[in-house]
Enzyme design. Structure first.
Site, PDB file in Angstrom:
ATOM      1  N   ARG A   1      60.999 -17.529  59.972  1.00  0.00           N
ATOM      2  CA  ARG A   1      60.279 -16.858  61.064  1.00  0.00           C
ATOM      3  C   ARG A   1      58.772 -17.092  60.940  1.00  0.00           C
ATOM      4  NH1 ARG A   1      64.189 -13.366  59.106  1.00  0.00           N
ATOM      5  NH2 ARG A   1      65.700 -12.506  60.595  1.00  0.00           N
TER       6      ARG A   1
ATOM      7  N   ASP B   1      68.166  -5.087  61.741  1.00  0.00           N
ATOM      8  CA  ASP B   1      68.632  -5.399  60.389  1.00  0.00           C
ATOM      9  C   ASP B   1      69.601  -4.326  59.876  1.00  0.00           C
ATOM     10  OD1 ASP B   1      66.927  -7.566  60.579  1.00  0.00           O
ATOM     11  OD2 ASP B   1      65.258  -6.523  59.619  1.00  0.00           O
TER      12      ASP B   1
ATOM     13  N   ARG C   1      72.953  -4.949  61.352  1.00  0.00           N
ATOM     14  CA  ARG C   1      73.628  -6.053  60.640  1.00  0.00           C
ATOM     15  C   ARG C   1      74.133  -5.591  59.276  1.00  0.00           C
ATOM     16  NH1 ARG C   1      69.200 -10.562  62.462  1.00  0.00           N
ATOM     17  NH2 ARG C   1      70.183 -11.061  64.458  1.00  0.00           N
TER      18      ARG C   1
ATOM     19  N   HIS D   1      60.757  -7.868  57.920  1.00  0.00           N
ATOM     20  CA  HIS D   1      61.779  -8.544  58.739  1.00  0.00           C
ATOM     21  C   HIS D   1      61.689 -10.044  58.440  1.00  0.00           C
ATOM     22  CE1 HIS D   1      64.568  -9.259  61.957  1.00  0.00           C
ATOM     23  NE2 HIS D   1      63.712 -10.028  62.606  1.00  0.00           N
TER      24      HIS D   1
HETATM   25  N1  LIG Z   1      62.065  -8.922  65.838  1.00  0.00           N
HETATM   26  C1  LIG Z   1      63.322  -9.324  65.946  1.00  0.00           C
HETATM   27  O1  LIG Z   1      64.231  -8.717  65.392  1.00  0.00           O
HETATM   28  C2  LIG Z   1      63.656 -10.518  66.791  1.00  0.00           C
HETATM   29  C3  LIG Z   1      64.979 -10.767  67.185  1.00  0.00           C
HETATM   30  C4  LIG Z   1      65.254 -11.888  67.956  1.00  0.00           C
HETATM   31  C5  LIG Z   1      64.220 -12.726  68.361  1.00  0.00           C
HETATM   32  N2  LIG Z   1      62.960 -12.458  67.968  1.00  0.00           N
HETATM   33  C6  LIG Z   1      61.842 -13.282  68.403  1.00  0.00           C
HETATM   34  O2  LIG Z   1      61.630 -13.034  69.795  1.00  0.00           O
HETATM   35  C7  LIG Z   1      61.013 -14.172  70.384  1.00  0.00           C
HETATM   36  C8  LIG Z   1      61.783 -14.584  71.639  1.00  0.00           C
HETATM   37  O3  LIG Z   1      63.047 -15.084  71.320  1.00  0.00           O
HETATM   38  P1  LIG Z   1      64.015 -15.621  72.477  1.00  0.00           P
HETATM   39  O4  LIG Z   1      65.264 -16.030  71.821  1.00  0.00           O
HETATM   40  O5  LIG Z   1      64.052 -14.644  73.589  1.00  0.00           O
HETATM   41  O6  LIG Z   1      63.201 -16.930  72.955  1.00  0.00           O
HETATM   42  P2  LIG Z   1      63.285 -17.627  74.392  1.00  0.00           P
HETATM   43  O7  LIG Z   1      62.678 -18.974  74.241  1.00  0.00           O
HETATM   44  O8  LIG Z   1      64.669 -17.535  74.934  1.00  0.00           O
HETATM   45  O9  LIG Z   1      62.361 -16.714  75.312  1.00  0.00           O
HETATM   46  C9  LIG Z   1      60.979 -16.614  75.134  1.00  0.00           C
HETATM   47  C10 LIG Z   1      60.347 -16.536  76.506  1.00  0.00           C
HETATM   48  O10 LIG Z   1      58.952 -16.293  76.343  1.00  0.00           O
HETATM   49  C11 LIG Z   1      58.313 -16.959  77.432  1.00  0.00           C
HETATM   50  N3  LIG Z   1      56.883 -17.086  77.184  1.00  0.00           N
HETATM   51  C12 LIG Z   1      56.234 -17.953  76.376  1.00  0.00           C
HETATM   52  N4  LIG Z   1      54.902 -17.759  76.446  1.00  0.00           N
HETATM   53  C13 LIG Z   1      54.709 -16.720  77.290  1.00  0.00           C
HETATM   54  C14 LIG Z   1      53.561 -16.038  77.767  1.00  0.00           C
HETATM   55  N5  LIG Z   1      52.328 -16.373  77.374  1.00  0.00           N
HETATM   56  N6  LIG Z   1      53.728 -15.038  78.649  1.00  0.00           N
HETATM   57  C15 LIG Z   1      54.962 -14.673  79.072  1.00  0.00           C
HETATM   58  N7  LIG Z   1      56.094 -15.290  78.656  1.00  0.00           N
HETATM   59  C16 LIG Z   1      55.963 -16.299  77.785  1.00  0.00           C
HETATM   60  C17 LIG Z   1      59.049 -18.276  77.534  1.00  0.00           C
HETATM   61  O11 LIG Z   1      58.819 -18.912  78.788  1.00  0.00           O
HETATM   62  C18 LIG Z   1      60.483 -17.837  77.324  1.00  0.00           C
HETATM   63  O12 LIG Z   1      61.160 -17.585  78.540  1.00  0.00           O
HETATM   64  C19 LIG Z   1      60.978 -15.240  69.290  1.00  0.00           C
HETATM   65  O13 LIG Z   1      59.709 -15.258  68.682  1.00  0.00           O
HETATM   66  C20 LIG Z   1      62.029 -14.768  68.306  1.00  0.00           C
HETATM   67  O14 LIG Z   1      61.803 -15.249  67.011  1.00  0.00           O
HETATM   68  C21 LIG Z   1      62.660 -11.385  67.191  1.00  0.00           C
HETATM   69  O1  LIG Z   2      66.276 -14.782  63.004  1.00  0.00           O
HETATM   70  C1  LIG Z   2      65.386 -14.911  63.842  1.00  0.00           C
HETATM   71  O2  LIG Z   2      64.545 -15.806  63.783  1.00  0.00           O
HETATM   72  C2  LIG Z   2      65.349 -14.000  65.039  1.00  0.00           C
HETATM   73  C3  LIG Z   2      65.348 -12.558  64.680  1.00  0.00           C
HETATM   74  O3  LIG Z   2      64.273 -12.220  63.849  1.00  0.00           O
HETATM   75  C4  LIG Z   2      66.658 -12.101  64.113  1.00  0.00           C
HETATM   76  O4  LIG Z   2      66.670 -11.509  63.036  1.00  0.00           O
HETATM   77  O5  LIG Z   2      67.690 -12.316  64.773  1.00  0.00           O
END
Ligand SMILES: NC(=O)c1ccc[n+]([C@@H]2O[C@H](COP(=O)([O-])OP(=O)(O)OC[C@H]3O[C@@H](n4cnc5c(N)ncnc54)[C@H](O)[C@@H]3O)[C@@H](O)[C@H]2O)c1
Ligand SMILES: O=C(O)C[C@H](O)C(=O)O
Length: 308
Positions: free
Chosen positions: A88, A148, A151, A175
């Site tokens: 990450r 988490d 999970r 995380h």
């Molecule tokens: N914290 C957590 O537990 C957790 C869990 C899952 C995913 N994530 C994170 O969440 C983020 C998104 O994941 P995802 O699978 O939805 O990705 P994704 O690519 O499906 O979606 C991301 C979206 O953000 C948009 N985007 C990019 N720049 C932007 C901006 N400046 N303004 C508005 N929109 C913008 C993109 O066009 C895209 O549609 C990633 O960084 C991922 O690592 C975190």
């Molecule tokens: O694993 C990742 O990169 C996305 C998110 O933080 C998750 O735990 O699913």
């Protein structure tokens, strides 16, 4: 209650869908940078309303933040997800700029907003929001521990051969693949410590599989997960919207709690109408305290790469 979700990708759309399905919000605004994408996702989701029986109004916009004005809660999911083999932390270069810009736009249009940070590396992105938003600390909440912990419960139920509803447990600290701290010492099956049922090998398996939960799914899916992340965010938004005072592990700015300062890390907190109502201090074993401090050191190093 108006909720904005920035990023209409996998996690953002899943989050909007779960929020709508639970029917506790009047309005969800999806924002994305890709032309027409958020509008399309919103329309598709709205066409499930009569099928799924919700009244939440979902709209989409390509970058027009005036449409987000007056949001009570905003969820930041914008940014890139990791690919198999990545950590990450490797996402910081692209996601920090996106999260900073999005935060400024959100706060300008909704000065009273509570922000839930999802984009990775999440603990560092939550820290960035603290440093750049001007919001009080109880209004910035990183989402990691809720996912988490879900999970962890999944893996505990698997090892115990029990229904998930029999199991309770919590994951704190970072995380990240190495910094997660599943609190096995406090996990229970119907109030009985799970350590009474699982041998050492099983305990180790549950802990390790929980920590790499995100990486395992990324390998299987080719991108990171979205259903459980979206559901975890919806639980946090509902806790705020319905003032539930639910205890949820979240990445929060620490000022002395758990022996840490000036860092966002996962700790149990009471989440209600004001955002973070209280950080809960639980007693950790000596080994857990050490692991928490190690996780903090690693996150602090990543935070050092931020430019404000
Ligand atoms: N914290 C957590 O537990 C957790 C869990 C899952 C995913 N994530 C994170 O969440 C983020 C998104 O994941 P995802 O699978 O939805 O990705 P994704 O690519 O499906 O979606 C991301 C979206 O953000 C948009 N985007 C990019 N720049 C932007 C901006 N400046 N303004 C508005 N929109 C913008 C993109 O066009 C895209 O549609 C990633 O960084 C991922 O690592 C975190
Ligand atoms: O694993 C990742 O990169 C996305 C998110 O933080 C998750 O735990 O699913």
């Amino acid at each position: 209650m108006k909720v904005t979700v920035v990023g209409a990708g996998a996690v953002g759309a899943s989050c909007a869908e779960y929020i709508a399905m639970k029917n506790f919000c009047s309005e969800v605004v999806l924002v994305d940078i890709k032309e027409g994408f958020a509008e399309g996702k919103a329309m598709d989701l709205m066409q499930t309303a009569s099928l799924n029986g919700f009244d939440t109004k979902i709209t989409g916009t390509t970058g027009d933040y005036s449409k987000t004005a007056g949001s009570h809660v905003a969820v930041i999911t914008s940014g890139i997800p990791r690919k198999p083999g990545m950590t990450r932390e490797e996402l910081i270069g692209i996601n920090a700029g996106i999260v900073k810009e999005v935060t400024q736009n959100l706060v300008k249009n909704s000065p009273e907003v509570i922000i839930i940070v999802v984009s990775n590396p999440m603990d560092t992105m939550a820290y960035l929001v603290h440093k750049t938003s001007g919001l009080p600390k109880h209004k910035i909440i990183g989402m990691g521990g809720a996912l988490d912990s879900a999970r962890f419960k999944y893996r505990l139920a698997e090892a115990l051969e029990s229904p998930i509803s029999d199991v309770d447990g919590m994951v704190i600290a970072a995380h990240s693949d190495t910094g997660m701290l599943p609190l096995l010492s406090k996990a229970t099956r119907n109030g009985v410590p799970v350590t009474e049922f699982l041998d050492e090998e099983q305990q180790k398996y549950v802990i390790e599989e929980t920590k790499v939960g995100g990486a395992t799914l990324t390998k299987l899916l080719g991108t990171s997960a979205w259903y459980a992340p979206g559901a975890a965010v919806s639980v946090m938004v509902q806790a705020i919207a319905c003032d539930q005072k639910k205890m949820i592990p979240c990445s929060l700015m620490l000022e002395g709690e758990y022996g840490q300062n000036d860092i966002c890390l996962g700790v149990p907190a009471i989440i209600g109408a004001n955002g973070v109502e209280k950080i809960v201090n639980v007693t950790l074993t000596a080994d857990e305290q050490l692991k928490f401090a190690e996780a903090a050191n690693a996150v602090r190093e990543v935070n050092g790469d931020l430019k404000f």
